[in-house]
Design an enzyme around this catalytic site. Structure first.
Site, PDB file in Angstrom:
ATOM      1  N   THR B  95       0.855  -1.179   0.000  1.00 43.41           N
ATOM      2  CA  THR B  95       0.000   0.000   0.000  1.00 43.41           C
ATOM      3  C   THR B  95       0.897   1.236   0.000  1.00 43.41           C
ATOM      4  OG1 THR B  95      -1.796  -1.126   1.133  1.00 43.41           O
ATOM      5  CG2 THR B  95      -1.758   1.267   1.270  1.00 43.41           C
ATOM      6  N   LYS B 170      -6.742   1.996  -3.627  1.00 46.85           N
ATOM      7  CA  LYS B 170      -6.487   1.471  -2.279  1.00 46.85           C
ATOM      8  C   LYS B 170      -6.423   2.614  -1.271  1.00 46.85           C
ATOM      9  CE  LYS B 170      -5.506  -1.202   1.101  1.00 46.85           C
ATOM     10  NZ  LYS B 170      -4.262  -1.844   1.428  1.00 46.85           N
ATOM     11  N   LYS B 238      -0.170   5.648   8.475  1.00 49.81           N
ATOM     12  CA  LYS B 238       0.712   5.830   7.314  1.00 49.81           C
ATOM     13  C   LYS B 238      -0.119   6.026   6.041  1.00 49.81           C
ATOM     14  CE  LYS B 238       1.670   2.666   4.715  1.00 49.81           C
ATOM     15  NZ  LYS B 238       1.954   1.472   3.901  1.00 49.81           N
TER      16      LYS B 238
END
Lengths: 290, 290, 290, 290
Positions: B95, B170, B238
């Protein structure tokens, strides 16, 4: 015995019509009188003031847009509360803040009346189809008295707890509603800036577990930019404002709520208050894409 | 032909195991070598460096925690990218942010390789059960080459679009995930401050249309205060950080995201980074209720 | 003629003492009676209720902590407003929201009295030294009647405009105060995380044009972690809350204010409400550095 | 010995002119060559590339708008850093993030050069008048070598500490700058919504201790709606973005900063990026008042 119904807007008119459709006799009042016409044509009695409602009923439902409006019809100059026969029941279905509901319960008790806060989950279509969910705060026995009527207007009744807790549950529900809507609008905004189409974003995100189910109903509005109101943005903003006030009263910090609330305030300031809550997406778009 | 797999953490180890279980031969690398042991016992070849992986494969999957980690294994001193045979395919399931994926695609092309960004939706359990959803950016023909392998590891493949758009999808998915979690935690916080129980709040809110389906999986964690990580809070933080950087790059304003991100930062600062993302609720609680 | 003074907390006690020091006879009331002792010893008359104040004066100052407290002493069961001789003047120095001041002006007028909203800029030390700044809303002639008294308690008088605009000016002043404090605390937090000392940060930033002058007074508190209250954090939080409510009433979006407000709410929730507003810095620190 | 100066925008051109005015010989480079013309007419040597600068100097100043631009002139294809004689000194006056400055210091050292991060406080007018404040990170001996030159361009030099800490001080300074500006704009917005004039608000607030001194310079822009850039809004937004990234790197939560940053992002999205930072006020106004 007749049932009083005060407040015949988008929601109240449908709820009252369902009661009427189930054979109940209504006494109705709405500030803008024309909104009562359809019900009156079908047999309801028109009251000229909230006080007049109280003369003919021992049970009154209210469905209004703000705490101020509720206070006016209940406790104002022509208010119904002091005019009701003793031990009557007032069921307030308006979306208000918990401390306001507690105050109304206190006033009702002082005047020898009973009170339930019973806001509903669900907007226009569920109201019309009798598929609302009642979130009830107050005494269980009082709830039993009106459960049958709630079953006519809704599909479920949750007895959340004491006075104010029905209002509390509705308020936190609308908090997550408003934040899911804003988050989805921001996701669309960022995604399209990367060149992904709105359709692809909606199809992918809305079929996954991170998206609230109600968002599927908003997809056509978002894609067509036709934000005809199902749940007006300014109502949602009001609910988030009431949540903000409640958080202050309860000494609770809610950073995400506050910023999301302000995003709706920006949208309202841009003239989007009467459009659907999903118009928050429009507020995020650059001018040329609105 | 062997398949390279680099990055064997919570997610990567399950994904690689599923490939192995379907009969594929793997060459594996992980910085902490012990994490490769189980796969090696089952027949995988251990590589001492990412470069060594490249010597034995024409297809490499990477599943790492940050863009920096991806860049290191791909382009660092012992990086695999320059060591691959020409026209190999690198599939990055990490990701990361879209502009990083685009940069990797550019590097791959410059070195005569092909690239797909293919992050996955789903955490530990879906990874284990082969139920991930692949969100793919890049060339359709490249995707076809690995679709069968993706079907082994996942239940669906979405070809979002060009390089970076898989990563973009995503990212926006995790935006709404993180905001739904934070909003629900704030709703619990406010609701309980009003005396409504956590059980009543969860039961009512999670059965309604305003709550994202994944939140039901978090209910046991929230109620038990056992925040063992399924999706660590610091990973989510994050992802929100990468979304924030992307918004800057794209000249997009995302107020709600930013505040929610900072709420996770507060939680991380309180030492909750390695707990599950649902530990954001703990960060909102007053000390005595944590 | 005697002057009524109601509300003898941190601010009111100093203001009343300055009036007394200038030779004015006072009738004083405070809910916690002990706070009036020093003034009474110096010759002031103690009133048992706000109503009793009204019996002896045609001019009443109030200096209370919240709109609710003001409403109680003015309009409550023993309120002073209806008990005053006709055409008396009530000067409310409390920090309240503009719509509340307007409502008080309306009540006063209805009862044949005159009203000024006259909140003060400045905290403990300026109050003690007679260096406050009065921000006045209401009729100019009414202001002239009390200007001399304001000159005793303060160093400047600004006639902002109509009823509510004095309160409005105070409110926006405290908005920038609270945001400057929070921003400086965040700057210290980030700067020290980079290894720069608090002294270096304070010395450099506070001598530049980006820092509000009042911050210099907070430097000793910040460096010593001794946050004895000059202006309690919970009062500032209340002011930001009133600004938030006012913004809602005025259909104005104030995103930065809202988030800063919530930072103070977090601090309050951590038990820092009664410390100085500068304790917002403590709320930002990790546990070990508090 | 000649002095290299790279980056001749709003700030750099004034700084270089002051050095030239004090009798120093310059070698100058700017990507847009025309910006060097005035200096060249006054005797400066024009370099065609950054690398060419390095061939004629042992001391190079850089003043560029972003970390990416600094990296390009220093380490890019025609970068100056590797071309400098050993043990030269590079002084970067650009406003960049601390971790970037540390990285540049590391590159410089690896190539046998010395480095100072020395961003300046002050915008156009102070640059022109030689009244900047240098905030320096790095070795004290290196600073002494250029202190005299800094005294030509500025009025003060602060040796903050180690590499990156000069950049850190500048960054936190701009944090409080940006937040003071946004808070003041919000205060104006709320105050005028209450009917108080902008003049009254500015006059009152700006003479009090809650307003940062620099805001006085913005008053004419705010009142005239002429936001000609002194410090462009998009530069400030960039600085807040760098602060946000630094906060992430340092594991620090800065909620107020993040929301304020997003307010500038909204302004930028509305096309106000090249106007003065004070144009944030325009972004808050309803359409008809802009």
């Amino acid at each position: 015995m007749k049932i009083g119904f005060i407040g015949l807007g988008i929601m109240g008119s449908r709820m009252a019509a369902n009661l009427q459709g189930a054979g109940h006799e209504l006494v109705v009042y709405n500030r803008t009188q024309g909104k009562a016409d359809a019900l009156v044509e079908n047999g309801a009695t028109r009251a000229a003031t909230p006080e007049e409602v109280a003369g003919q009923c021992r049970l009154v439902f209210t469905m209004l847009s703000t705490p101020e409006a509720v206070e006016e019809v209940a406790l104002g100059q022509d208010g119904f509360l002091r005019a009701l026969p003793g031990n009557s029941l007032w069921v307030d279905c308006s979306t208000v803040n918990p401390s306001f509901s507690k105050k109304m319960a206190w006033h009702a008790k002082k005047m020898g009346q009973r009170f339930l806060d019973a806001p509903v989950s669900g907007s226009l279509m569920p109201a019309e189809k009798g598929q609302l969910i009642f979130l009830v705060g107050g005494d269980g026995a009082d709830l039993e008295q009106v459960r049958e009527l709630m079953d006519v207007m809704g599909k479920a009744v949750v007895h959340v707890g004491d006075h104010g807790q029905g209002a509390g549950m509705k308020m936190v529900n609308n908090m997550i509603l408003g934040q899911a809507m804003a988050a989805f609008a921001e996701a669309l905004r960022l995604g399209t800036s990367l060149g992904i189409s709105e359709e692809m974003l909606c199809d992918t995100l809305l079929s996954g577990p991170a998206a609230a189910p109600f968002l599927k109903l908003k997809q056509p509005k978002l894609l067509s930019r036709n934000f005809s109101p199902e749940f007006p943005l300014e109502w949602l903003h009001k609910d988030l404002h009431l949540a903000s006030i409640t958080a202050y009263e309860q000494n609770v910090a809610l950073p995400s709520l506050q910023t999301t609330k302000e995003l709706y305030a920006l949208a309202k300031q841009q003239g989007l208050g009467e459009e659907d809550m999903s118009a928050i997406y429009r507020a995020l778009l650059p001018d040329q894409a609105k």
